[in-house]
Design a protein around this motif. Sequence first.
Motif, PDB file in Angstrom:
ATOM      1  N   UNK A 229      -2.699  -6.191   4.067  1.00  0.00           N
ATOM      2  CA  UNK A 229      -3.048  -6.909   2.843  1.00  0.00           C
ATOM      3  C   UNK A 229      -2.588  -8.368   2.933  1.00  0.00           C
ATOM      4  N   UNK A 230      -3.223  -9.247   2.137  1.00  0.00           N
ATOM      5  CA  UNK A 230      -2.757 -10.638   2.081  1.00  0.00           C
ATOM      6  C   UNK A 230      -1.434 -10.655   1.312  1.00  0.00           C
ATOM      7  N   UNK A 231      -0.536 -11.624   1.635  1.00  0.00           N
ATOM      8  CA  UNK A 231       0.734 -11.645   0.895  1.00  0.00           C
ATOM      9  C   UNK A 231       0.502 -11.903  -0.592  1.00  0.00           C
ATOM     10  N   UNK A 232       1.189 -11.175  -1.460  1.00  0.00           N
ATOM     11  CA  UNK A 232       1.040 -11.425  -2.895  1.00  0.00           C
ATOM     12  C   UNK A 232       1.801 -12.698  -3.290  1.00  0.00           C
TER      13      UNK A 232
ATOM     14  N   UNK B 235      -0.717  -1.067  -1.514  1.00  0.00           N
ATOM     15  CA  UNK B 235      -1.101  -2.488  -1.531  1.00  0.00           C
ATOM     16  C   UNK B 235      -2.400  -2.743  -0.769  1.00  0.00           C
ATOM     17  N   UNK B 236      -2.697  -1.855   0.180  1.00  0.00           N
ATOM     18  CA  UNK B 236      -3.884  -2.063   1.006  1.00  0.00           C
ATOM     19  C   UNK B 236      -5.160  -1.638   0.281  1.00  0.00           C
ATOM     20  N   UNK B 237      -5.027  -1.004  -0.880  1.00  0.00           N
ATOM     21  CA  UNK B 237      -6.211  -0.577  -1.628  1.00  0.00           C
ATOM     22  C   UNK B 237      -6.511  -1.648  -2.681  1.00  0.00           C
ATOM     23  N   UNK B 238      -7.404  -2.553  -2.327  1.00  0.00           N
ATOM     24  CA  UNK B 238      -7.652  -3.715  -3.198  1.00  0.00           C
ATOM     25  C   UNK B 238      -8.029  -3.339  -4.621  1.00  0.00           C
ATOM     26  N   UNK B 239      -8.830  -2.278  -4.736  1.00  0.00           N
ATOM     27  CA  UNK B 239      -9.320  -1.877  -6.062  1.00  0.00           C
ATOM     28  C   UNK B 239      -8.179  -1.443  -6.984  1.00  0.00           C
ATOM     29  N   UNK B 240      -7.022  -1.151  -6.386  1.00  0.00           N
ATOM     30  CA  UNK B 240      -5.892  -0.676  -7.196  1.00  0.00           C
ATOM     31  C   UNK B 240      -5.067  -1.838  -7.735  1.00  0.00           C
ATOM     32  N   UNK B 241      -5.297  -3.007  -7.169  1.00  0.00           N
ATOM     33  CA  UNK B 241      -4.417  -4.149  -7.381  1.00  0.00           C
ATOM     34  C   UNK B 241      -4.067  -4.422  -8.850  1.00  0.00           C
ATOM     35  N   UNK B 242      -5.078  -4.402  -9.721  1.00  0.00           N
ATOM     36  CA  UNK B 242      -4.810  -4.831 -11.107  1.00  0.00           C
ATOM     37  C   UNK B 242      -4.046  -3.789 -11.925  1.00  0.00           C
ATOM     38  N   UNK B 243      -3.918  -2.571 -11.392  1.00  0.00           N
ATOM     39  CA  UNK B 243      -3.181  -1.547 -12.141  1.00  0.00           C
ATOM     40  C   UNK B 243      -2.029  -0.968 -11.321  1.00  0.00           C
TER      41      UNK B 243
ATOM     42  N   UNK C  70       6.746 -10.490   3.943  1.00  0.00           N
ATOM     43  CA  UNK C  70       7.023  -9.226   4.659  1.00  0.00           C
ATOM     44  C   UNK C  70       6.063  -8.116   4.199  1.00  0.00           C
ATOM     45  N   UNK C  71       5.645  -8.178   2.931  1.00  0.00           N
ATOM     46  CA  UNK C  71       4.719  -7.154   2.421  1.00  0.00           C
ATOM     47  C   UNK C  71       3.368  -7.201   3.131  1.00  0.00           C
ATOM     48  N   UNK C  72       3.059  -8.341   3.718  1.00  0.00           N
ATOM     49  CA  UNK C  72       1.774  -8.451   4.416  1.00  0.00           C
ATOM     50  C   UNK C  72       1.870  -8.000   5.864  1.00  0.00           C
ATOM     51  N   UNK C  73       3.081  -7.638   6.315  1.00  0.00           N
ATOM     52  CA  UNK C  73       3.254  -7.216   7.707  1.00  0.00           C
ATOM     53  C   UNK C  73       3.629  -5.749   7.794  1.00  0.00           C
TER      54      UNK C  73
ATOM     55  N   UNK D 236       5.912  -2.419   7.650  1.00  0.00           N
ATOM     56  CA  UNK D 236       5.149  -1.225   7.983  1.00  0.00           C
ATOM     57  C   UNK D 236       3.966  -0.988   7.053  1.00  0.00           C
ATOM     58  N   UNK D 237       3.620  -1.989   6.236  1.00  0.00           N
ATOM     59  CA  UNK D 237       2.585  -1.728   5.238  1.00  0.00           C
ATOM     60  C   UNK D 237       1.240  -1.438   5.878  1.00  0.00           C
ATOM     61  N   UNK D 238       0.837  -2.186   6.844  1.00  0.00           N
ATOM     62  CA  UNK D 238      -0.391  -1.908   7.580  1.00  0.00           C
ATOM     63  C   UNK D 238      -0.607  -3.054   8.546  1.00  0.00           C
ATOM     64  N   UNK D 239      -0.187  -2.863   9.752  1.00  0.00           N
ATOM     65  CA  UNK D 239      -0.460  -3.906  10.747  1.00  0.00           C
ATOM     66  C   UNK D 239      -0.405  -3.279  12.125  1.00  0.00           C
TER      67      UNK D 239
END
Length: 414
Positions: free
Chosen positions: A103-106, A235-243, A81-84, A86-89
């Motif tokens: 974003x791809x599903x985590x 979640x859509x900001x890839x560079x933020x992923x690790x933090x 659901x996080x990949x759909x 209202x996150x960004x689709x």
Amino acid sequence: MIERTSRRSGPVAARVRELERHSLRRPNVFAPGVISLASGDPAGLAPDRVVDRLRAAVERGSLGYTHPYGLPRLRERIAAWLAGPPRASATSPSGAAPAVPAPAPPAWERILVTQGASSGLAAIALALLDPGDRVLLPSPTYSLYADVARLAGAVPEFVSARPPGHPLPLEGIAERAAGAAMLVLSNPCNPTGAVCSERDLRELTDIAERHDLLVVVDEAYSSIVYPPARFTSALAIEELDERLVLVDTFSKRLCITGLRLGFVLAPPALARSIQRVHHTLLGPVGTPVQEAVAGLLEEGIGSVDRHLLAECGHRRELVGEALSEVPEVVYRPPDGGFYAFFRVPGLEDSDGVARQLLTRGVAVRPGAEFGPGGEGWLRLSFCGDREELAQGLQRLIGAFPELLATATTQEGTR
Ligand SMILES: Cc1ncc(COP(=O)(O)O)c(C=O)c1O
């Protein structure tokens, strides 16, 4: 820093004394007859499907413990659901085009099911903060963040946005970020309803990278964004992923505040620690509610999102019309969430004004509850019963001329 006092100076831990001394949270219980526009509780809008699914889970005898970090089926569903929306689709419930691609599903193992967002926030603070750590809080902001930081012995630092309509005082954050451990952000913002743009989130990411800051983003209101405003998930900001530690809850979006179901998504190494702390404190969340929400996610909750957005949209208009009847009121309708954040110049002591309004039969929240950036403002919640909202608004706007006249007289006699 926390005062290092001896255990013998009192029966209560020093960090709890700090919490009691500094907590900004105000009571949520009011005298009979008072119309409360104080609480963000949309339970009256809960879809029947939730109750049906809960009943079915109980009747099936789903009453045992689940996996300590949450039912795997639910965690898998949340990940998908996080990949759909209202996150960004393309089918965002607000009808607005996505700001950035979905974003791809985590990996579902990174998800922890929590007792609403609240226990997730507490577990994050206890797992990731050491005593004395500095936690930046763009203010005005949700009052629980400072309290959970203090419970962990950390030191919340409010960074005020002036005027408070913007969610991210980026300059102030950049100035204070050196040496800070964490930043906690509510997006869409409780109480202001401001929604971060993709650019805001990217600039925040740059600051976080430069200063090795953990970023906790609470997206409790992400399903309630009014067009033309657009929601961009962290979640859509890839560079933020690790933090990035993402917090969310079904309390608001499914109108099930009393059922207590939320979740945390964190990078693997952090997720393990947050999961361990949550398990130590609370164990798994109630099984029937986990099963009910897993079933709803399987079926799809887009129609629930649309229903809630439409209901809140009507109420937002009611509020706008009512507040516009008082020319002194400074108010911009929220881009997201179901709170109106407004001020009346001349009535600056928000606690005092909220107390006066109580004597006129209506409860709102003083802006000071949301940190120094909120002083001088008031927050009213418009997710409740429509009749009550209309009545509460009448009491509210009826009170202002008198409150203003009293304030002017007091000013004159000073
Ligand atoms: C921004 C935000 N996060 C979290 C919560 C708490 O959510 P829950 O009831 O799921 O614990 C609230 C409740 O008002 C909120 O406004």
